[in-house]
Design an enzyme around this catalytic site. Structure first.
Site, short mmCIF file in Angstrom:
data_model
loop_
_atom_site.label_atom_id
_atom_site.label_comp_id
_atom_site.label_asym_id
_atom_site.label_seq_id
_atom_site.Cartn_x
_atom_site.Cartn_y
_atom_site.Cartn_z
N PHE A 181 0.87 -1.18 0.00
CA PHE A 181 0.00 0.00 0.00
C PHE A 181 0.91 1.23 0.00
O PHE A 181 2.08 1.13 0.38
CB PHE A 181 -0.80 0.00 1.31
CG PHE A 181 -2.28 -0.09 1.14
CD1 PHE A 181 -2.88 -1.10 0.42
CD2 PHE A 181 -3.12 0.87 1.75
CE1 PHE A 181 -4.25 -1.19 0.30
CE2 PHE A 181 -4.48 0.78 1.63
CZ PHE A 181 -5.06 -0.24 0.92
N GLN A 209 -8.74 14.22 6.07
CA GLN A 209 -8.18 13.65 4.84
C GLN A 209 -9.20 13.71 3.70
O GLN A 209 -10.32 13.25 3.86
CB GLN A 209 -7.78 12.21 5.10
CG GLN A 209 -6.89 11.62 4.02
CD GLN A 209 -6.31 10.28 4.46
OE1 GLN A 209 -7.05 9.33 4.68
NE2 GLN A 209 -5.02 10.20 4.60
N HIS A 243 -9.86 12.94 -0.53
CA HIS A 243 -9.40 12.21 -1.70
C HIS A 243 -9.77 13.04 -2.92
O HIS A 243 -10.89 13.56 -2.99
CB HIS A 243 -10.08 10.84 -1.74
CG HIS A 243 -9.46 9.90 -2.71
ND1 HIS A 243 -9.62 10.05 -4.07
CD2 HIS A 243 -8.66 8.83 -2.54
CE1 HIS A 243 -8.95 9.10 -4.68
NE2 HIS A 243 -8.36 8.34 -3.78
N LEU A 284 -15.61 7.05 -3.82
CA LEU A 284 -14.26 7.14 -4.37
C LEU A 284 -14.13 6.57 -5.77
O LEU A 284 -14.66 5.51 -6.08
CB LEU A 284 -13.31 6.32 -3.50
CG LEU A 284 -12.75 6.94 -2.25
CD1 LEU A 284 -11.71 6.01 -1.65
CD2 LEU A 284 -12.11 8.28 -2.57
N GLU A 340 -7.29 6.03 -7.08
CA GLU A 340 -6.15 6.58 -7.81
C GLU A 340 -5.72 5.68 -8.97
O GLU A 340 -5.11 6.13 -9.93
CB GLU A 340 -4.96 6.76 -6.86
CG GLU A 340 -4.82 8.17 -6.37
CD GLU A 340 -4.60 8.25 -4.88
OE1 GLU A 340 -4.58 7.20 -4.21
OE2 GLU A 340 -4.43 9.37 -4.39
N ARG A 390 -2.06 13.77 -3.58
CA ARG A 390 -3.49 13.97 -3.40
C ARG A 390 -3.85 15.43 -3.15
O ARG A 390 -4.82 15.95 -3.70
CB ARG A 390 -3.99 13.16 -2.20
CG ARG A 390 -4.16 11.70 -2.52
CD ARG A 390 -4.69 10.97 -1.33
NE ARG A 390 -4.89 9.57 -1.66
CZ ARG A 390 -5.43 8.67 -0.86
NH1 ARG A 390 -5.80 9.03 0.36
NH2 ARG A 390 -5.58 7.43 -1.23
N HIS A 401 -12.82 12.18 3.52
CA HIS A 401 -12.69 10.74 3.75
C HIS A 401 -12.48 10.34 5.21
O HIS A 401 -13.11 9.41 5.70
CB HIS A 401 -11.52 10.24 2.90
CG HIS A 401 -11.38 8.76 2.83
ND1 HIS A 401 -12.46 7.94 2.60
CD2 HIS A 401 -10.30 7.95 2.97
CE1 HIS A 401 -12.05 6.68 2.60
NE2 HIS A 401 -10.75 6.67 2.83
N ARG A 419 -3.35 10.17 7.80
CA ARG A 419 -3.43 8.74 8.09
C ARG A 419 -2.92 7.92 6.91
O ARG A 419 -3.21 8.23 5.76
CB ARG A 419 -4.87 8.35 8.38
CG ARG A 419 -5.09 6.89 8.66
CD ARG A 419 -6.56 6.58 8.80
NE ARG A 419 -7.28 6.84 7.57
CZ ARG A 419 -7.42 5.94 6.57
NH1 ARG A 419 -6.86 4.75 6.67
NH2 ARG A 419 -8.11 6.25 5.49
#
Lengths: 88, 592
Positions: free
Chosen positions: B122, B243, B245, B255, B258, B289, B356, B401
């Site tokens: 990730f 946060q 996105h 979402l 990406e 982002r 988010h 995060r």
């Protein structure tokens, strides 16, 4: 407000609360459907809708997003109707 | 009704919220033979944890070399050095055990051919303190949150946790010394009110994404626990860090990963211009982002947005071969067909930045105790009160995060809070007496909405819509002093309007209008905390990205914000840079 109206507003509130789910996608699909289309369903379709609301969120998500198809024709048709109403 | 007539129930521990954090804590407590009540406004398995599809991080080293210390480094760096390093060390050390525990509770983690738990790479994960990509995220296919939530719920049923399903918590209850002793709740079905007296109370109510018009969060994420904490005199910490996105479906919020841009998708404005080339000539659509989010905002703000309201931009995928779309981005295709009625193979997708995750929240230590500043002590525990998960700020996420750390956070700190509660219960065997004033206050807050003399008051729906728009425009991805100052003014006006709002439904049974009004009060308090905290922080750090203060300023701002409702006052406390056992990671530029 007469008793009938009171009952129907209660049913709608209860139904709306059951449409509050853990995923935004389901909130949009289910709440939108209840607002716009639920009253147009037949009694049998309303029963199916109520049964479907007992499904776990992940299963609902998979059905609505086309990852899975129900073997129950009534459910399958209802899912299609709900999907179609979301994109209008 | 007199408050003396309101039924009372007594428990050792009350958990408010039945997502992963609340259920993990409840299970630990029930297994230690404590009497536990869980209050949840929705049926527990419909909590927002179910939406966490990604997975949970743990340095198991099943796929690539790994250890908890590298995980710790990545988390500290990801937090832009605002995370508390003792809590981060605790979480990263506890992570493997948390995974194994979940497996024993029944979570079917995906497997490698050798039988070990599969781990996927990730963003933000590295080997050897910033080196090669690591593979640290354990997942149960793409339904990890669902699997965790259902396993924990079933375990709690086995352990005889008492569930108050579809009950709404109005406020915390205290005694005269300020000890927290339970909550005032009501049954959404019947409207029946109950006082739940508890020796300890854990808030685990999740985040507050509904602050913003475009969000990935479900409707239930209204910051209820944060609102309750503020009204109980507890400040909120680091609320300016939210946060976003860059590519959510415009007007809907969900979402578009990406991966869509990774596969060659790109953004265009109303003129069909590929505008990211102007903002990030090298990385273009794959810039970070915050850069992509701000660029989209600027295009819309400057009148180059698409659609009749010129309020979004378009993500083009229709130039990609259909087999690429079908094989690599099937989820996106289905999402667009379902919610927009368009196939991205034929038409571009309308997108806008989407809120988010709430990094800030109720300040706690790593035992889950809620801590507040008292005189010269920055972190004095509030007796009887705990918080865990997205509503809390422990703070392991700091200013930003990392993917895979939120499920880990809820499980590690849900368990840790429960362990502290178990210890507390051993030393405090009796219920303390409630202060009647605190009950009266909660009662008055609830019944303020019964007032029919103000039947022409403003509608709750209108104010919520205005709040979400103001927050998106004035405390979203584009932040300058003017924008944020305007936000403070506008949210303050809305808070004033809310005082004069009314609802027409006065029924006791399933009165969802009343619940939405109470939720909006919570959102309003959290919105004030967010915009006041953001306006004061004159630097860019993690998710708090400002045009007028583009750099991180460690000298002035390596500290936690504390916002109190009383006088909307801001205070600050130092970041805990000293880990439990290892050497501290000093701040460095956060480049990837």
């Amino acid at each position: 407000m007469n008793i009938e109206k009171k009952m129907s507003s209660r049913v709608t509130s209860e139904l709306r609360w059951r449409c509050r789910r853990g995923m935004l996608e389901l909130d949009i699909l289910l709440n939108g459907f209840v607002e716009k289309k639920y009253t147009q369903l037949s009694a049998d379709q309303k029963n199916t809708f109520n049964e479907v609301l007992d499904y776990p969120d992940q299963l609902l998500f998979d059905l609505f997003l086309g990852h899975m198809e129900s073997s129950d024709n009534n459910v399958s048709e209802l899912v299609q109707t709900i999907r179609q109403s979301a994109s209008v | 009704m007199n408050i003396e007539d309101i039924p009372r129930r007594r428990f050792d521990a009350l958990i408010i919220g039945a997502g992963g954090g609340g259920l993990r804590a409840a299970l630990q407590l029930a297994e230690a033979d404590a009497s536990v009540a869980v209050v949840s406004k929705v049926f527990p398995t419909r909590s927002h944890t179910v939406a966490a599809q990604g997975g949970m991080n743990a340095a198991l080293a099943n796929v690539l070399p790994d250890n908890w210390h590298w995980h710790m480094f990545d988390t500290v760096k990801g937090s832009d050095y605002l995370g508390d390093q003792d809590a981060i060390e605790y979480m990263c050390r506890a992570a493997p055990k948390a995974v194994y525990e979940m497996e024993h509770f029944g979570v079917p983690f995906s497997r490698l051919d050798n039988g070990k738990i599969y781990q996927r790479p990730f963003g933000g994960q590295s080997q050897n303190f910033g080196g090669e990509q690591a593979a640290r995220t354990c997942a149960a296919a793409d339904r990890t949150g669902h699997a965790i939530l259902h396993s924990l719920y079933q375990q709690n049923i086995r352990a005889k946790t008492h569930f108050f399903d579809e009950y709404f918590a109005v406020d915390l209850l205290k005694d005269e010394q300020g000890n927290v002793l339970g909550a005032y709740v009501f049954d959404i079905h019947s409207g029946e009110e109950i006082i739940i007296e508890a020796k300890t109370t854990l808030i685990a109510t999740g985040g507050a994404g509904q602050l913003f018009r475009t969000t990935t969060n479900a409707l239930i994420n209204t910051g209820d626990g944060m609102g309750m904490a503020l009204r109980a005199g507890v400040p909120l910490q680091d609320m300016e860090f939210f946060q976003f996105h860059p590519t959510g479906i415009a007007g809907r919020g969900m979402l578009i990963t990406e991966g869509a841009r990774g596969e060659g998708g790109y953004l265009v404005n109303a003129q069909g211009e590929r505008f990211m080339e102007r903002y990030a000539p090298t990385a273009k659509d794959l810039a970070s982002r915050d850069v992509v989010s701000r660029s989209i905002y600027t295009e819309v703000k400057e009148g180059r947005g698409c659609g009749p309201d010129k309020d979004h931009v378009m993500l083009k995928l229709d130039h990609l071969p259909e087999d690429v779309l079908q094989s690599r981005l099937p989820g996106i295709r289905q999402t667009c067909i379902t919610f927009l009625g368009i196939d991205p193979a034929d038409k571009p997708i309308p997108v806008y930045p989407t809120a988010h995750y709430t990094m800030g929240g109720i300040p706690t230590n790593r035992q889950g105790q809620v801590v507040v500043p008292v005189k010269d002590t920055p972190e004095e525990p509030v007796t009887g009160l705990y918080a865990a998960g997205e509503c809390a700020c422990v703070s392991v996420h700091g200013a930003n995060r990392l993917g895979g750390n939120s499920l880990l956070d809820i499980l590690v700190f849900g368990r840790s809070a429960a362990n502290h509660i178990i210890q507390y219960l051993k030393e405090n065997r009796f219920h303390k007496a409630l202060d009647e004033n605190t009950i009266q206050k909660a009662y008055d807050r609830l019944h303020r909405w019964d007032d029919t003399s103000n039947s022409n008051g403003e509608s709750v729906d209108d104010i919520r819509r205005d709040l979400q728009k103001v927050m998106e425009d004035n405390c979203g991805v584009f932040r300058t002093q003017d924008v944020l100052d305007n936000g403070m003014e506008e949210v303050s006006k809305l808070a004033q309007r809310l005082k004069n709002a009314s609802i027409t439904d006065q029924s006791e049974l399933f009165n969802t209008a009343r619940i939405e009004a109470l939720e909006l009060e919570n959102l309003m308090d959290v919105a004030l905390a967010t915009v006041y905290s953001a306006a004061a922080r004159t630097e860019s750090r993690g998710a708090h990205s400002r045009i007028d203060y583009a750099e991180r300023d460690d000298k002035s701002w390596m500290k936690h914000t504390l916002y109190s409702s009383e006088d909307r006052k801001l205070d600050y406390k130092p970041v805990r840079t000293k880990p439990m056992s290892v050497v501290s990671f000093p701040p460095k530029p956060r480049v990837y």
